[in-house]
Scaffold this motif. Structure first.
Motif, mmCIF file in Angstrom:
data_model
loop_
_atom_site.group_PDB
_atom_site.id
_atom_site.type_symbol
_atom_site.label_atom_id
_atom_site.label_comp_id
_atom_site.label_asym_id
_atom_site.label_seq_id
_atom_site.Cartn_x
_atom_site.Cartn_y
_atom_site.Cartn_z
ATOM 1 N N TRP A 1 0.844 -1.190 0.000
ATOM 2 C CA TRP A 1 0.000 0.000 0.000
ATOM 3 C C TRP A 1 0.887 1.251 0.000
ATOM 4 C CZ3 TRP A 1 -3.358 1.361 4.867
ATOM 5 C CH2 TRP A 1 -4.253 2.373 4.550
ATOM 6 N N ILE A 2 1.900 1.235 0.884
ATOM 7 C CA ILE A 2 2.846 2.352 0.955
ATOM 8 C C ILE A 2 3.522 2.528 -0.398
ATOM 9 C CG2 ILE A 2 5.071 3.023 1.909
ATOM 10 C CD1 ILE A 2 3.106 3.599 3.883
ATOM 11 N N ARG A 3 3.929 1.409 -1.016
ATOM 12 C CA ARG A 3 4.616 1.511 -2.295
ATOM 13 C C ARG A 3 3.713 2.149 -3.343
ATOM 14 N NH1 ARG A 3 7.440 -3.071 -6.115
ATOM 15 N NH2 ARG A 3 7.650 -1.663 -7.858
ATOM 16 N N GLY A 4 2.416 1.866 -3.240
ATOM 17 C CA GLY A 4 1.490 2.428 -4.222
ATOM 18 C C GLY A 4 1.162 3.883 -3.985
ATOM 19 N N THR A 5 1.474 4.442 -2.809
ATOM 20 C CA THR A 5 1.013 5.798 -2.514
ATOM 21 C C THR A 5 2.114 6.819 -2.258
ATOM 22 O OG1 THR A 5 0.564 4.819 -0.358
ATOM 23 C CG2 THR A 5 -1.321 5.503 -1.635
ATOM 24 N N VAL A 6 3.194 6.430 -1.587
ATOM 25 C CA VAL A 6 4.150 7.438 -1.114
ATOM 26 C C VAL A 6 5.328 7.563 -2.072
ATOM 27 C CG1 VAL A 6 5.560 8.149 0.841
ATOM 28 C CG2 VAL A 6 3.505 6.830 1.228
#
Lengths: 333, 171
Positions: free
Chosen positions: A292-297
């Motif tokens: 999720w982090i990889r997809g957003t930040v």
């Protein structure tokens, strides 16, 4: 004696096999979730719903050309990926997957995971140095600086866990949490949990801390000169390290394979479910968080990364340690 | 030959051989990596002494932190293969004399203080209360003065580093 060794080897092989299968599907998991986050479908072609995609990738990696650059230090170049994988896989030997489901129930399990994390840095430094390429070298230096910096707040966050549980044995840490009415260490030490979560991202070189592999600056960092199965080993190590970190997070802060006692008292039927299910659920929750982090930040700059580590996370972890010491002394004698 | 003895002889022999390999390497990076292997073997010897905590601390502090710093310094200073690195045969006589003196003192101390008595920290005691706990008890009760002195000694290089870094940024 001989029988014990044989049984141990079988156990190791089973754990290794299961872990590797999970790692293979972590890649699929990541590509699917990232795909849906970016309004795509992710892998769909190989097998039903693209479920055989990891095996197709594996076979592709096996048959790729194994290239060693001319100026490289051949021995170290070959050893580097092996060191990285060995260190990560050794960490799995002390992780309790459920009550009693642990390969080596040693008294210093927590320290072993930390030690293996710090030994893994050598694989990366050696990979960068032996490639004899400036991109790989700079990537290796960056990555090792990053991992060393983030090890410190991570260790201090774990120190607070130690104070709460009074043991370095990972199973004992889980049992200590079982005794609390809310069943998790996350509650008095939410700060420590946060610090560990961020450090786990940095230790495994994941976004937003994937500086060593920043394409725009360093091509692929220490992986630049690697190809074929050697590259695959680094890849394997990265995903296995994600599993190690997720397991550590769920064991040290979320109660491992146990559920909070108030929940099991309320719904006794939950006790029928084997502990491994809860453990895997928690682990996959963190795996999803990683993706999720990889997809957003977006990625941090290198100076920002070091600033976060030294000026933000380190004081935060020390504060957490201090607070936990007071709580332990005053409320839980 | 019993199995523990076999393993111990391996670790003891490997430690000596690896130390010799470390000091004879021409390439600094290779030397550091052999040192890493040496440290892993030393922590193996700690395991034989029932000191798991020490074994892991050896790995984390020496292998994980200090050696990485060493590698960093070597890489950042860009030291290449050293030709003026003196090998054992060209070691000046005073230095060799000093080395043998230190070795002699060490051997004498070991013979007097260690081999003749078992001390109160026996293996049974260590097994009863874990070695991490025992270490803490010794550190903060009997050996608190040495601990504080050690802290001060370690504090000095930190001040030195800050002073050096401060000077650099003034220019």
């Amino acid at each position: 004696m001989l029988m014990d060794i044989v049984i141990l080897i079988i156990k190791v092989a089973v754990v290794l096999g299961v872990v590797l299968l999970h790692v293979a599907y972590a890649v699929y998991f990541e590509r699917k979730i990232l795909g849906h986050m970016q309004s795509r479908l992710g892998p769909t072609e190989v097998g039903p719903l693209g479920l055989f995609q990891p095996f197709a990738d594996l076979i592709k990696l096996f048959f790729k050309e194994d290239n060693i650059p001319l100026g490289a230090d051949k021995v170290l170049f070959t050893i580097a990926p092996v060191i990285v994988v060995t260190c990560v896989m050794t960490s799995f030997s002390v992780i309790p997957f459920a009550a009693g489901w642990v390969l080596a129930n040693i008294n210093v399990g927590l320290l072993l995971v930390l030690a293996m994390g710090s030994l893994g840095v050598y694989g990366i430094i050696i990979a960068g140095w032996s490639s004899n390429s400036k991109y790989a070298f700079l990537g290796g230096l960056r990555s090792s600086a990053q991992i060393i910096s983030y090890e410190i707040p991570m260790g201090i966050a774990l120190l607070a866990v130690l104070i709460m549980s009074g043991s370095l044995n990972l199973s004992d840490i889980v049992y200590a949490q079982e005794k609390l009415p809310w069943g998790m260490f996350i509650f008095p030490q939410i700060l420590g949990f946060f610090v560990f979560l961020v450090c786990a991202l940095a230790e495994t070189n994941r976004t937003p801390f994937d500086l060593p592999e920043a394409e725009t600056e360093l091509v692929a960092g220490y992986l630049t000169e690697y190809s074929g199965f050697r590259w695959g080993l680094f890849f394997l190590a990265e995903y296995s390290a994600m599993y190690v970190m997720s397991s550590m997070l769920s064991i040290c802060f979320l109660g491992g394979w146990t559920l909070p006692p108030f929940l099991t008292n309320l719904f006794p039927i939950l006790n029928l479910m084997p502990g491994i299910v809860w453990f895997l659920l928690k682990v996959y929750m963190f795996m999803f968080f990683y993706i999720w982090i990889r997809g957003t930040v977006p990625r941090y700059r290198f100076d920002q990364l070091l600033k976060i580590g030294w000026k933000f996370l380190l004081p935060l972890s020390l504060t957490n340690l201090f607070v936990i010491m007071i709580i332990k002394k005053v409320f839980m004698p | 030959m019993s199995v523990p003895l076999l393993f111990f002889s391996y670790f003891a022999l490997a430690t000596i051989v690896l130390s010799l390999i470390v000091i004879t390497r021409k390439n600094y990076i290779h030397a550091v990596l052999w040192t890493l292997l040496l440290f892993v073997h030393i922590s193996g010897i700690y395991l034989f002494l029932n000191a798991e905590f020490f074994a892991m601390i050896q790995m984390i502090v020496y292998a994980g932190a200090i050696l990485v710093m060493l590698i960093f310094v070597i890489m950042l200073l860009n030291v290449k293969h050293e030709d003026h690195l003196s090998d054992v045969s060209s070691l000046p006589i005073p230095k060799a004399f000093l080395v043998f003196c230190v070795l002699g003192v060490l051997a004498f101390t070991l013979q007097v203080s260690y081999l003749n008595s078992t001390g109160k920290f026996s293996i049974d005691l260590v097994n009863k209360i874990s070695d991490a706990k025992l270490l803490g008890q010794v550190f903060y009760s009997e050996a608190n003065l040495p601990l504080i002195i050690m802290g001060v000694v370690l504090f000095v290089p930190m001040i030195a580093a800050i002073v050096l870094a401060g000077k650099r940024s003034d220019e």
